[in-house]
Motif scaffolding. Structure first.
Motif, short mmCIF file in Angstrom:
data_model
loop_
_atom_site.label_atom_id
_atom_site.label_comp_id
_atom_site.label_asym_id
_atom_site.label_seq_id
_atom_site.Cartn_x
_atom_site.Cartn_y
_atom_site.Cartn_z
N LEU A 282 -8.91 18.56 -21.87
CA LEU A 282 -7.55 19.00 -21.37
C LEU A 282 -7.02 19.36 -22.71
CD1 LEU A 282 -5.93 16.41 -19.10
CD2 LEU A 282 -6.34 18.93 -18.85
N GLN B 217 3.22 17.51 -24.78
CA GLN B 217 3.32 18.25 -23.56
C GLN B 217 2.16 18.17 -22.56
OE1 GLN B 217 5.31 22.13 -24.08
NE2 GLN B 217 5.94 21.45 -25.89
N VAL B 218 0.83 17.61 -23.18
CA VAL B 218 -0.37 17.87 -22.38
C VAL B 218 -0.69 16.23 -22.29
CG1 VAL B 218 -2.63 18.39 -22.02
CG2 VAL B 218 -0.83 20.06 -22.69
N PRO C 123 1.99 13.38 -20.98
CA PRO C 123 2.16 13.37 -19.61
C PRO C 123 1.09 12.83 -18.77
CG PRO C 123 2.99 15.16 -20.68
CD PRO C 123 2.24 14.53 -21.52
N ALA C 124 -0.33 13.12 -19.19
CA ALA C 124 -1.42 12.80 -18.53
C ALA C 124 -1.54 11.43 -18.73
CB ALA C 124 -2.71 13.74 -18.89
N GLU D 186 1.64 12.69 -14.40
CA GLU D 186 0.62 13.94 -14.07
C GLU D 186 -0.59 13.24 -13.85
OE1 GLU D 186 1.04 16.78 -17.20
OE2 GLU D 186 2.99 17.31 -16.45
N ARG D 187 -1.13 13.54 -12.64
CA ARG D 187 -2.51 12.90 -12.43
C ARG D 187 -3.66 13.79 -12.62
NH1 ARG D 187 -3.54 8.82 -8.19
NH2 ARG D 187 -1.35 8.95 -7.54
N TYR D 188 -4.59 13.23 -13.46
CA TYR D 188 -5.76 14.23 -13.42
C TYR D 188 -7.11 13.48 -13.01
CZ TYR D 188 -6.73 10.78 -17.43
OH TYR D 188 -7.01 9.62 -18.12
N GLU D 189 -7.73 14.18 -12.26
CA GLU D 189 -8.90 13.85 -11.33
C GLU D 189 -8.38 12.41 -10.34
OE1 GLU D 189 -11.82 16.01 -10.94
OE2 GLU D 189 -11.30 15.83 -13.22
#
Lengths: 313, 256
Positions: free
Chosen positions: A195, A212-213, A216-217, A310-313
Motif C-alpha cells: 500500500l 492519508q494511506v 486510515p488503513a 478502511e479495511r484492507y483484505e
C-alpha cells in the motif's frame, strides 16, 4: 529394522486403514486450551455477580432511590446524599485530559517510529518509551503532585487548586502514552508494504502516504489502542488518589480538586468500614457504575472506529 | 538529428551495499512502444524496473551509479526530487494493490495530491474508461475497491496511474496473479495505452512478451551474480533471430 523398499508392488499390498484414531494427547490439549479460555470468562462473570449482589444491597436500602443516585450531584452517603455524578464528573474530566494528551502524542510517536525512524533510532527509542510503562503508578502520583502541579501553578496562578484534576490527568496521559504508541505502532507496521509502494508510485510524499494511506488503513488497531487507553484511564487509581483531591466535587473545571470514582473507593475502603453499612455497600454501587462507564466508552469508541476504518483484505 | 527516446540509461548499475545486483545497463526506450524485460528468476528484472522510477530508494543500502535520462535530465542527479520523478513515471505492481478506499477515491486520491484542479468526476470516468473498467464499476463507484475481482483491481490500479498522466508506465509482472482471461484483457489494454504512453513491462511469461511487446530486453546474470541486459532489440528479432546463444536457449525453452 529392515527398511522396506517402497515400490508400486509393496504399496499395493500394504493394508489401507483410514479409520479415525483416538489420540489422548490431542484431546487433553484441546480440553486444556478450552479451560484456559473459559477461565477469563468465568472470572468476569464472578466479578459482575459479586458487584451486582452487593450493589443490590445498596439500591434496596429504603433511603436510596435510583433517581437520587443518577439525578443529584452531591455524594455523602453518611448524611443521605447519593448523587453519583459528583464522582463520575471527576473520572470523566481526568480521563478526558489523559486521552487528550496521550492520543495525539502517542499516535505521533507511533507514526514516527513506524514510518520515519531508521532501524537504529527505533531500536533505541522504543525500549526507552516502554520504560515509561514500567514506572509504578504511585510514583506517577507524586510526580503529578510535586512536579507537574507547581508548573501548572506558575501558569494558572491561584485559579489552580493544590490538588487538581488537570495535573492528575496530564500525568495519567503520560502513563498511558507508551501503551497507545506501542499498540498504534503495531497497527501501522502491520499495514502491507504494497500500500505504501502504491502511494509512493503515484508521486505521494512521505507525509501524504503516512497520514492519508497508512493511518486510515491502521485505524482499527489505533482504535483498539484508544479503547485500552480509555479503560486504563478510567480505572487508574493511584495517580488520582494522590494528586486529584480527596473529596467528591461535582465540577467539570480541570483546575478544581475533585475525587474520582476509583480514588473514592480506594480512600473509603482504606478506613474502618463495618460490613453492611451504607458506606460499604455504596462502594459496590460505584464500582458497578465504573464498570458500566467503561463498557459504554468502549462501545462508543468501537462504533467510531468501525465507522471510519478502511479495511484492507 | 538525434532520435528522441522516452527514457535512456547509460551504464546504469544497481548495488545493494557491496553487492552489485545489476551491472552496466545501457538501453534506449522508444516512446509509445511496449518494451518487455525478460529473463530467468533472480536476474534483476524487477530491480532494474524499480530503479527507473526510484522505487529502490526505499530499500536500505541500495544505491545506483551511472545515468538515467528522462528528457535530458539525469533522474539520479543531485537536485532531482524522487517524488517528482514518480509523478512522471508511474508503476503497476505484481499483486493488485488498490487502496482500502472506494473505487472513486482510489483514482481521485492520486490526482488530488498531485494538485488536480479540474472536475474530479470527469477525470474518474475518463481514467476508468481508459482502463476498460468503466462499464463494470460505474454503478458502484462508492464501494470498496476490495469488492472487485483481482483482474478488475489490477485495471483499477492502471486507471489510477493513468489519472495522474505520467509519461511512462512501468508494469512489474502485472498479470502474474491473474487468470488467463484477465491476463488477456490487461494485454489488450496495454495495446490501447501505448497510443498515449510508453510502457515498460517485466514478465516471466515468454508468450506474453512475444505477443504484447514491440521491444524486448533479455537479462541474464554474469559469473559474479550481477544481472545485465545481454540483448536488446525488436521483439520479433529476439524471438526469431536472436544474436546471443543464451537468448536463443532461453526463448526456445532450452534454458539451462
Amino acid at each position: 529394522m529392515k527398511q522396506e523398499n517402497i515400490t508400486a508392488e509393496n504399496k499395493a499390498f500394504r493394508p489401507l486403514n483410514l479409520a479415525r484414531k483416538i489420540s489422548p494427547a490431542e484431546s487433553a490439549i484441546q480440553v486444556l486450551l478450552f479451560l484456559a479460555g473459559i477461565l477469563s470468562i468465568f472470572v468476569t462473570v464472578a466479578i459482575v455477580y459479586e458487584l451486582g449482589k452487593e450493589a443490590m444491597l445498596f439500591f434496596t436500602n429504603p433511603d436510596v432511590t435510583l433517581g437520587k443516585f443518577l439525578g443529584t450531584t452531591k455524594w455523602q452517603p453518611g448524611i443521605g446524599q447519593y448523587g453519583i455524578w459528583a464522582l463520575v464528573s471527576a473520572t470523566l474530566v481526568t480521563s478526558f485530559v489523559a486521552i487528550f494528551i496521550s492520543l495525539p502524542l502517542g499516535l505521533a510517536a507511533a507514526i514516527y517510529l513506524s514510518e520515519y525512524a531508521s532501524f537504529k533510532s527505533r531500536s533505541i527509542l522504543k525500549p526507552i518509551l516502554e520504560v515509561l510503562a514500567g514506572i509504578p503508578t504511585v510514583v506517577y502520583g507524586y510526580f503529578a503532585l510535586l512536579f507537574v502541579t507547581p508548573i501548572l501553578k506558575a501558569i494558572f496562578g491561584d485559579q489552580l487548586q493544590v490538588y487538581n484534576m488537570l495535573s492528575a490527568g496530564i500525568v495519567m496521559g503520560i502513563m498511558i502514552l507508551p501503551l497507545i504508541s506501542s499498540m498504534s505502532e503495531d497497527a501501522l507496521s502491520a499495514v502491507p508494504r504494497s500500500l505504501r509502494e502504491a502511494a509512493y508510485a503515484m508521486g505521494a510524499t512521505k507525509v501524504e502516504t503516512s497520514l492519508q494511506v497508512v493511518v486510515p488503513a491502521a485505524l482499527s488497531g489505533i482504535g483498539a489502542a484508544l479503547i485500552v487507553g480509555i479503560s486504563r484511564a478510567v480505572g487508574e487509581t493511584m495517580i488520582v488518589a494522590v494528586a486529584s483531591g480527596s473529596g467528591p466535587n461535582f465540577s467539570f473545571n480541570p483546575l478544581d480538586a475533585a475525587e474520582t470514582m476509583t480514588g473514592h473507593i480506594a480512600r473509603i475502603s482504606g478506613g474502618d468500614l463495618s460490613y453492611n453499612s451504607i458506606d460499604y455497600t455504596s462502594l459496590f454501587a460505584i464500582a458497578m457504575m465504573l464498570f458500566l462507564l467503561t463498557l459504554v466508552l468502549n462501545l462508543i469508541s468501537q462504533w467510531v472506529v468501525s465507522r471510519f476504518r478502511e479495511r484492507y483484505e | 538529428m538525434e532520435k528522441n527516446y522516452a527514457i535512456e540509461s547509460n551504464k546504469l548499475s544497481i548495488h545493494y551495499g557491496h553487492f552489485t545486483a545489476v551491472r552496466d545497463v545501457s538501453i534506449k526506450i522508444e516512446p509509445q512502444k511496449i518494451t518487455a524485460i525478460i529473463g530467468p528468476s533472480g536476474c534483476g528484472k524487477s530491480t532494474l524496473l524499480r530503479a527507473l522510477n526510484r522505487m529502490n530508494d526505499f530499500v536500505p543500502g541500495c544505491h545506483v551509479t551511472g545515468e538515467l535520462l528522462l528528457q535530458g535530465q539525469n533522474l539520479y542527479g543531485r537536485d532531482i526530487d524522487p517524488v517528482e520523478v514518480r509523478r512522471k513515471i508511474g508503476m503497476v505492481f505484481q499483486k493488485p494493490n488498490p487502496f482500502p478506499k472506494s473505487i472513486y477515491e482510489n483514482i481521485a486520491w492520486g490526482a488530488r495530491i498531485n494538485g488536480f484542479k479540474g472536475k474530479m468526476d470527469d477525470l474518474v470516468e475518463q481514467s476508468l474508461r481508459s482502463a476498460a473498467l468503466w462499464d463494470e464499476v460505474k454503478d458502484k463507484l462508492q464501494e470498496s475497491a476490495y469488492a472487485l475481482s483481482g483482474g478488475q483491481q489490477q485495471r483499477l490500479c492502471i486507471a489510477r496511474t493513468i489519472a495522474i498522466q505520467p509519461e511512462i508506465i512501468l508494469m512489474d509482472e502485472p498479470a502474474s496473479a491473474l487468470d488467463p482471461i484477465s491476463t488477456l484483457r490487461i494485454e489488450e489494454l496495454m495495446q490501447e495505452l501505448k497510443k498515449n504512453y510508453t510502457i515498460i513491462i517485466v514478465t516471466h511469461n515468454m508468450q506474453q512478451a512475444a505477443r504484447a511487446s514491440d521491444f524486448t530486453a533479455m537479462m541474464m546474470i554474469d559469473d559474479q551474480r550481477a544481472g545485465g541486459v545481454i540483448e536488446f532489440d525488436e521483439t520479433k528479432k529476439i524471438f526469431t533471430r536472436p544474436q546471443d546463444k543464451r537468448t536463443e536457449d532461453y526463448v526456445t525453452g532450452r534454458f539451462g
